[in-house]
Design a protein around this motif. Structure first.
Motif, mmCIF file in Angstrom:
data_model
loop_
_atom_site.group_PDB
_atom_site.id
_atom_site.type_symbol
_atom_site.label_atom_id
_atom_site.label_comp_id
_atom_site.label_asym_id
_atom_site.label_seq_id
_atom_site.Cartn_x
_atom_site.Cartn_y
_atom_site.Cartn_z
ATOM 1 N N TRP A 39 2.195 11.076 -10.627
ATOM 2 C CA TRP A 39 1.216 12.140 -10.792
ATOM 3 C C TRP A 39 1.893 13.510 -10.749
ATOM 4 O O TRP A 39 1.549 14.412 -11.528
ATOM 5 C CB TRP A 39 0.161 12.034 -9.692
ATOM 6 N N VAL A 71 0.834 -1.209 0.000
ATOM 7 C CA VAL A 71 0.000 0.000 0.000
ATOM 8 C C VAL A 71 0.866 1.255 0.000
ATOM 9 O O VAL A 71 0.659 2.182 -0.792
ATOM 10 C CB VAL A 71 -0.950 -0.008 1.221
ATOM 11 N N ILE A 72 1.867 1.302 0.879
ATOM 12 C CA ILE A 72 2.720 2.485 0.989
ATOM 13 C C ILE A 72 3.491 2.718 -0.308
ATOM 14 O O ILE A 72 3.565 3.843 -0.822
ATOM 15 C CB ILE A 72 3.687 2.339 2.175
ATOM 16 N N ILE A 132 2.425 6.223 -7.214
ATOM 17 C CA ILE A 132 1.353 6.995 -7.852
ATOM 18 C C ILE A 132 1.570 8.489 -7.624
ATOM 19 O O ILE A 132 1.420 9.314 -8.536
ATOM 20 C CB ILE A 132 -0.020 6.556 -7.318
ATOM 21 N N GLY A 133 1.933 8.851 -6.393
ATOM 22 C CA GLY A 133 2.149 10.260 -6.086
ATOM 23 C C GLY A 133 3.271 10.877 -6.898
ATOM 24 O O GLY A 133 3.145 11.996 -7.415
ATOM 25 N N VAL A 181 2.839 1.575 -3.411
ATOM 26 C CA VAL A 181 1.955 1.913 -4.529
ATOM 27 C C VAL A 181 1.519 3.377 -4.448
ATOM 28 O O VAL A 181 1.538 4.110 -5.450
ATOM 29 C CB VAL A 181 0.736 0.980 -4.557
ATOM 30 N N LEU A 182 1.138 3.824 -3.259
ATOM 31 C CA LEU A 182 0.736 5.221 -3.097
ATOM 32 C C LEU A 182 1.897 6.169 -3.406
ATOM 33 O O LEU A 182 1.706 7.220 -4.031
ATOM 34 C CB LEU A 182 0.222 5.463 -1.677
#
Length: 392
Positions: free
Chosen positions: A345, A334-335, A341-342, A337-338
């Motif tokens: 982006w 989770v950490i 993505i950040g 992947v976020l």
């Protein structure tokens, strides 16, 4: 009728043609302090602003309250509070830090010195030449009002209590969109409560083991990066940025490395012909502010002990994968992947501050790999050269 004090302050006997009297320094400072809060309070409070303010207050209150409970700081309930108990903190390396601020208070500061030689430990040692003095000064200042043990504990937990708010402050200064700054506060809390390491610094366990200078320095570094990002964008905050960078650097040497890498990355993404003057003046000011301690520290690096406690990875069951992903697999996924993505982006949107965070993380991860055999110093270089000569 509103009166402009700056333009109309005159003496009691002065006439119409008298020169206006400049307000005092204290009055000018007071005006600067209250100007922004007054402007903030008097601006329009629409539904969107009320919602954002409420969520921000909720995020900061929750993260700070959780940390206060974890470190047993509760001034309103003495039965649940341990910080204001008049005793001496110990545990891990903390017991060794009890001596330092007292020696600074009783021997160095009365002689107008911040470091010196003491025979209290070993066969003599240089006090505060190879260890950070700013948190110790903070202990001495708090000790003016409170017992010494309480002062030690309050300063000891200071970095833990303020990191979530500092992470939010970074997000606000770097102009991340709502609610990202508020989520930064929760991310700072998650880092503090991470139990996968106990001595690397910054988290709760490391701080309770004696690394309180690290956690203080980390809070200052996060705020310094926020001020740097805001200054590079607007051309303001030159003094604040230099002071915060210097304070973080002289509060812990490892954070100094992080601060230097991050500052260079942020600057590289922002700097242009217009901003070069701001960068040079701010950077030179910060360097001058840290030179009194960092200079002797680096020049005498060969006399330091190696701060690498043991090789990592170590043994067949250890690996760099375990170092970089130490949590349970779902959390690591989770950490990561976020984070990916950040960063992507930010790159796609050409957000320089978000991109700088991603590059800084990759650069520091590479640094961990490259410095796995410890940091080089002149002593080890000479020893290696001598060994090569003897081998020949």
């Amino acid at each position: 009728m509103n009166i402009d004090l700056e333009a109309s302050e005159v003496g009691p006997d002065s006439g119409i043609d008298d020169e206006p009297i400049e307000p005092s320094m204290m009055l000018r400072v007071l005006r600067r302090i209250v100007r922004r809060p007054q402007r903030w309070m008097s601006s329009e409070w629409d539904t969107s602003r009320i919602w954002k303010f409420s969520f921000t207050a909720f995020a900061l209150a929750v993260t700070t309250t959780i940390m206060m409970n974890v470190v047993h700081l509760n001034p309103l309930s003495p039965a649940a509070d341990l910080i204001f108990d008049n005793n001496t903190p110990t545990g891990g390396d903390f017991g060794a830090h009890v001596w330092g601020p007292a020696y600074l208070r009783d021997h160095l500061l009365p002689s107008f010195r911040l470091n010196g030689w003491t025979m209290d430990w070993y066969g003599g040692m240089p006090a505060y030449r190879f260890y950070m003095v700013l948190p110790a000064i903070a202990v001495v200042l708090v000790d003016v009002l409170l017992p010494y043990g309480v002062a030690l504990k309050l300063v000891g937990v200071l970095g833990l209590l303020t990191l979530p708010a500092a992470c939010w402050g970074f997000g606000r200064l770097a102009k991340f969109a709502f609610p990202i700054p508020e989520l930064f506060a929760f991310a700072g809390l998650a880092f503090l409560l991470d139990e996968s390491f106990t001595i690397y610094g910054g988290n709760l366990k490391s701080t309770m083991a004696g690394e309180f200078s690290f956690s203080i320095a980390l809070t200052l570094a996060v705020l310094a990066l926020g001020a740097l990002a805001a200054g590079l964008d607007s051309g303001r905050y030159r003094v604040w940025t230099a002071v915060l960078i210097a304070a973080a650097a002289v509060s812990h040497g490892i954070v100094l490395i992080f601060m230097a890498v991050a500052a260079l990355v942020f600057t590289a993404l922002w700097v242009d012909r217009v901003r070069i003057r701001w960068v040079v003046t701010t950077g030179v000011t910060a360097l001058l502010l840290v030179a009194w301690w960092v200079g002797p520290f680096l020049m005498n690096h060969e006399y330091m002990t190696d701060m690498k406690y043991g090789p990592r990875p170590e043994g067949a069951e250890d690996s760099f994968w375990d170092m970089f992903f130490p949590l349970a697999a779902p959390l690591d996924v989770v950490i990561t992947v976020l984070a990916v993505i950040g960063v992507l982006w930010s790159v796609l949107r050409r957000d320089k501050n978000g991109s700088a965070l991603g590059i800084t993380g990759l650069a520091l991860a590479a640094g961990v790999y490259l410095a796995r055999d410890s940091l080089p110093d002149r002593k080890s270089t000479r020893l290696n050269s001598s060994h090569q000569i003897i081998s020949y």
